[in-house]
Scaffold this motif. Sequence first.
Motif, PDB file in Angstrom:
ATOM      1  N   ALA A 253       0.830  -1.208   0.000  1.00  0.00           N
ATOM      2  CA  ALA A 253       0.000   0.000   0.000  1.00  0.00           C
ATOM      3  C   ALA A 253       0.859   1.252   0.000  1.00  0.00           C
ATOM      4  O   ALA A 253       0.487   2.282  -0.562  1.00  0.00           O
ATOM      5  CB  ALA A 253      -0.941  -0.014   1.204  1.00  0.00           C
ATOM      6  N   GLY A 254       2.039   1.183   0.607  1.00  0.00           N
ATOM      7  CA  GLY A 254       2.954   2.316   0.566  1.00  0.00           C
ATOM      8  C   GLY A 254       3.438   2.613  -0.834  1.00  0.00           C
ATOM      9  O   GLY A 254       3.797   3.755  -1.162  1.00  0.00           O
ATOM     10  N   SER A 255       3.461   1.595  -1.688  1.00  0.00           N
ATOM     11  CA  SER A 255       3.945   1.787  -3.049  1.00  0.00           C
ATOM     12  C   SER A 255       2.980   2.578  -3.926  1.00  0.00           C
ATOM     13  O   SER A 255       3.288   2.866  -5.078  1.00  0.00           O
ATOM     14  CB  SER A 255       4.239   0.421  -3.690  1.00  0.00           C
ATOM     15  N   ALA A 256       1.815   2.944  -3.372  1.00  0.00           N
ATOM     16  CA  ALA A 256       0.920   3.850  -4.095  1.00  0.00           C
ATOM     17  C   ALA A 256       1.447   5.283  -4.056  1.00  0.00           C
ATOM     18  O   ALA A 256       0.995   6.131  -4.820  1.00  0.00           O
ATOM     19  CB  ALA A 256      -0.486   3.803  -3.492  1.00  0.00           C
ATOM     20  N   GLY A 257       2.369   5.563  -3.153  1.00  0.00           N
ATOM     21  CA  GLY A 257       2.974   6.886  -3.101  1.00  0.00           C
ATOM     22  C   GLY A 257       2.254   7.877  -2.228  1.00  0.00           C
ATOM     23  O   GLY A 257       2.681   9.018  -2.107  1.00  0.00           O
ATOM     24  N   GLY A 258       1.166   7.483  -1.622  1.00  0.00           N
ATOM     25  CA  GLY A 258       0.433   8.393  -0.758  1.00  0.00           C
ATOM     26  C   GLY A 258      -0.844   7.750  -0.262  1.00  0.00           C
ATOM     27  O   GLY A 258      -1.146   6.587  -0.566  1.00  0.00           O
ATOM     28  N   ALA A 259      -1.601   8.507   0.499  1.00  0.00           N
ATOM     29  CA  ALA A 259      -2.873   8.029   1.048  1.00  0.00           C
ATOM     30  C   ALA A 259      -3.958   8.231   0.008  1.00  0.00           C
ATOM     31  O   ALA A 259      -4.502   9.320  -0.136  1.00  0.00           O
ATOM     32  CB  ALA A 259      -3.199   8.788   2.336  1.00  0.00           C
ATOM     33  N   SER A 260      -4.267   7.177  -0.721  1.00  0.00           N
ATOM     34  CA  SER A 260      -5.161   7.295  -1.875  1.00  0.00           C
ATOM     35  C   SER A 260      -6.036   6.061  -2.011  1.00  0.00           C
ATOM     36  O   SER A 260      -5.874   5.068  -1.299  1.00  0.00           O
ATOM     37  CB  SER A 260      -4.325   7.452  -3.157  1.00  0.00           C
ATOM     38  N   GLY A 261      -6.960   6.114  -2.965  1.00  0.00           N
ATOM     39  CA  GLY A 261      -7.798   4.959  -3.250  1.00  0.00           C
ATOM     40  C   GLY A 261      -6.982   3.773  -3.719  1.00  0.00           C
ATOM     41  O   GLY A 261      -7.309   2.622  -3.399  1.00  0.00           O
ATOM     42  N   ARG A 262      -5.921   4.031  -4.461  1.00  0.00           N
ATOM     43  CA  ARG A 262      -5.061   2.935  -4.920  1.00  0.00           C
ATOM     44  C   ARG A 262      -4.355   2.282  -3.733  1.00  0.00           C
ATOM     45  O   ARG A 262      -4.208   1.063  -3.686  1.00  0.00           O
ATOM     46  CB  ARG A 262      -4.037   3.454  -5.929  1.00  0.00           C
ATOM     47  N   ALA A 263      -3.942   3.092  -2.770  1.00  0.00           N
ATOM     48  CA  ALA A 263      -3.325   2.535  -1.562  1.00  0.00           C
ATOM     49  C   ALA A 263      -4.330   1.662  -0.818  1.00  0.00           C
ATOM     50  O   ALA A 263      -3.987   0.579  -0.325  1.00  0.00           O
ATOM     51  CB  ALA A 263      -2.824   3.657  -0.661  1.00  0.00           C
ATOM     52  N   GLY A 264      -5.563   2.116  -0.725  1.00  0.00           N
ATOM     53  CA  GLY A 264      -6.593   1.338  -0.050  1.00  0.00           C
ATOM     54  C   GLY A 264      -6.846   0.013  -0.733  1.00  0.00           C
ATOM     55  O   GLY A 264      -6.980  -1.031  -0.065  1.00  0.00           O
ATOM     56  N   MET A 265      -6.905   0.012  -2.061  1.00  0.00           N
ATOM     57  CA  MET A 265      -7.124  -1.236  -2.787  1.00  0.00           C
ATOM     58  C   MET A 265      -5.922  -2.156  -2.645  1.00  0.00           C
ATOM     59  O   MET A 265      -6.070  -3.382  -2.459  1.00  0.00           O
ATOM     60  CB  MET A 265      -7.397  -0.952  -4.267  1.00  0.00           C
ATOM     61  N   ALA A 266      -4.711  -1.603  -2.702  1.00  0.00           N
ATOM     62  CA  ALA A 266      -3.512  -2.417  -2.536  1.00  0.00           C
ATOM     63  C   ALA A 266      -3.481  -3.056  -1.148  1.00  0.00           C
ATOM     64  O   ALA A 266      -3.087  -4.217  -0.990  1.00  0.00           O
ATOM     65  CB  ALA A 266      -2.263  -1.567  -2.754  1.00  0.00           C
ATOM     66  N   PHE A 267      -3.896  -2.315  -0.147  1.00  0.00           N
ATOM     67  CA  PHE A 267      -3.977  -2.828   1.224  1.00  0.00           C
ATOM     68  C   PHE A 267      -4.947  -4.007   1.291  1.00  0.00           C
ATOM     69  O   PHE A 267      -4.642  -5.069   1.843  1.00  0.00           O
ATOM     70  CB  PHE A 267      -4.453  -1.689   2.139  1.00  0.00           C
ATOM     71  N   LEU A 268      -6.128  -3.826   0.698  1.00  0.00           N
ATOM     72  CA  LEU A 268      -7.169  -4.858   0.741  1.00  0.00           C
ATOM     73  C   LEU A 268      -6.745  -6.133   0.036  1.00  0.00           C
ATOM     74  O   LEU A 268      -6.874  -7.237   0.576  1.00  0.00           O
ATOM     75  CB  LEU A 268      -8.456  -4.311   0.123  1.00  0.00           C
ATOM     76  N   VAL A 269      -6.215  -6.011  -1.182  1.00  0.00           N
ATOM     77  CA  VAL A 269      -5.862  -7.217  -1.942  1.00  0.00           C
ATOM     78  C   VAL A 269      -4.646  -7.914  -1.354  1.00  0.00           C
ATOM     79  O   VAL A 269      -4.497  -9.130  -1.476  1.00  0.00           O
ATOM     80  CB  VAL A 269      -5.647  -6.904  -3.439  1.00  0.00           C
ATOM     81  N   THR A 270      -3.770  -7.147  -0.686  1.00  0.00           N
ATOM     82  CA  THR A 270      -2.617  -7.759  -0.028  1.00  0.00           C
ATOM     83  C   THR A 270      -3.080  -8.693   1.080  1.00  0.00           C
ATOM     84  O   THR A 270      -2.633  -9.851   1.184  1.00  0.00           O
ATOM     85  CB  THR A 270      -1.690  -6.674   0.543  1.00  0.00           C
ATOM     86  N   ASN A 271      -3.965  -8.219   1.915  1.00  0.00           N
ATOM     87  CA  ASN A 271      -4.480  -9.050   3.009  1.00  0.00           C
ATOM     88  C   ASN A 271      -5.250 -10.254   2.479  1.00  0.00           C
ATOM     89  O   ASN A 271      -5.102 -11.378   2.980  1.00  0.00           O
ATOM     90  CB  ASN A 271      -5.391  -8.216   3.904  1.00  0.00           C
ATOM     91  N   THR A 272      -6.041 -10.039   1.449  1.00  0.00           N
ATOM     92  CA  THR A 272      -6.873 -11.116   0.901  1.00  0.00           C
ATOM     93  C   THR A 272      -6.027 -12.210   0.272  1.00  0.00           C
ATOM     94  O   THR A 272      -6.273 -13.410   0.477  1.00  0.00           O
ATOM     95  CB  THR A 272      -7.852 -10.541  -0.132  1.00  0.00           C
ATOM     96  N   ALA A 273      -5.022 -11.819  -0.504  1.00  0.00           N
ATOM     97  CA  ALA A 273      -4.161 -12.810  -1.153  1.00  0.00           C
ATOM     98  C   ALA A 273      -3.376 -13.618  -0.126  1.00  0.00           C
ATOM     99  O   ALA A 273      -3.218 -14.838  -0.262  1.00  0.00           O
ATOM    100  CB  ALA A 273      -3.204 -12.119  -2.117  1.00  0.00           C
TER     101      ALA A 273
END
Length: 442
Positions: A253-273
């Motif tokens: 999620a940090g690789s989104a570069g900031g606090a954004s919707g992309r960071a939120g999605m990256a966070f979610l899919v990381t946990n799910t996978a």
Amino acid sequence: MKSWMRGALGAAPLLALSMPAFAQDPKVDTGDTAWMLISTAIVLMMTIPGLALFYAGMVRKKNVLSTLAQSFAITALVSVLWVVIGYSLAFGEGGAYIGDVSKLLLGGIAENWDKPFSLGSGPDAVAFTIPESVFVAFQGTFAVITAALITGALADRIKFSALMVFVALWTLLVYSPVAHWVWHPNGWIFGLGALDFAGGTVVHINAGVAGLVGALILGKRVGYGTENLSPYNLAFAVIGAALLWVGWFGFNAGSAGGASGRAGMAFLVTNTAAAAAALSWMVAEWAIKGKPSVLGVISGAVAGLVAITPAAGFVLPGASILLGIVAGLAGFWGATALKHWLGYDDSLDAFGVHGVCGILGALLTGVLAYGPLSATEAAPAGVSGSMGQLLIQFQAVAAVFVFTAVATAILLKVVDVIIGLRVSEEEEREGLDVTQHGERLG
């Protein structure tokens, strides 16, 4: 902005967003900066204490302290090298294959310490809303854990002195160039349009292949296949795996570069996978061996985290479940059948998990990428999964695999000639804690 960049924007950590043009007096975004500082801290936590405990829990008692020392010392060594020259080689302008020395000792950062910066120059520059010091620190934690991951394949038998020299050379001559290829706008793999959101190629394939080569060159541990080499303390490994799981949110999620919707999605899919992979490894082991082991379920979670890394900013939750299931099965195969078929001793499955699942994740990113998630202001359509994108991903994977294998073999041979890579059989039987550090666990 060049057409290839419009297609590739988002391939690198912190290059995932198309930032608006700065005003005449640019200001950092405090929210983005705060998230990146937190991400940097928890990515560092992935190595110390996360990876250190994960690996230390899987070796024998006589090698626990030495395994912990390897991760800790690598963190210190690579952190200094990164500031001195590694960052410049990875993220200096340079050309298609390596950066330059323009940022030696981080020259130029001091004058703009409180301003956002741009990576690259001219019309192809990518702007950020965080200070460059934060970017340097965040990327440095990636360099640290990549080098530390390699030690999993070399455990129980490598000289500490040889490891330190090898890691120093490898970080500057292998890691930094590959990071430049993939994550700098001038890099040739970035130019191909290959997608690697947070390090499938740069971190996991890079470290996994280096570990495989190291295991082959060092040879098998004394007693491998004939003596009991069971882990000393799986509780350490469970704690380490849990720290890795939590830290991976900063990684991805940090690789989104900031606090954004992309960071939120990256966070979610990381946990799910991670969750899906833990379950699939557990079920596979249960079906084949009759019992689900603790080591298996935590290894499955790590396999899922590895596989989702290149895809985290580009896939939807449903795809992350699929990716996690496949990664759990692939990791189980890589950590059991593959190394026995090929006859190498990858002590803690650095290649079996990070190499195999890194390759899997990088390739499946080309199939599962969801266009709107990879879209930018410059390329509204984004990059969707396709045969063409899969071929691009394959080129990136193959290039990193071959380069890392050859370069790692050369560096290990050089270190072997100068210092000698492996401890003696007598030292190995006594344990590295005593022979390399003069200490005992208790």
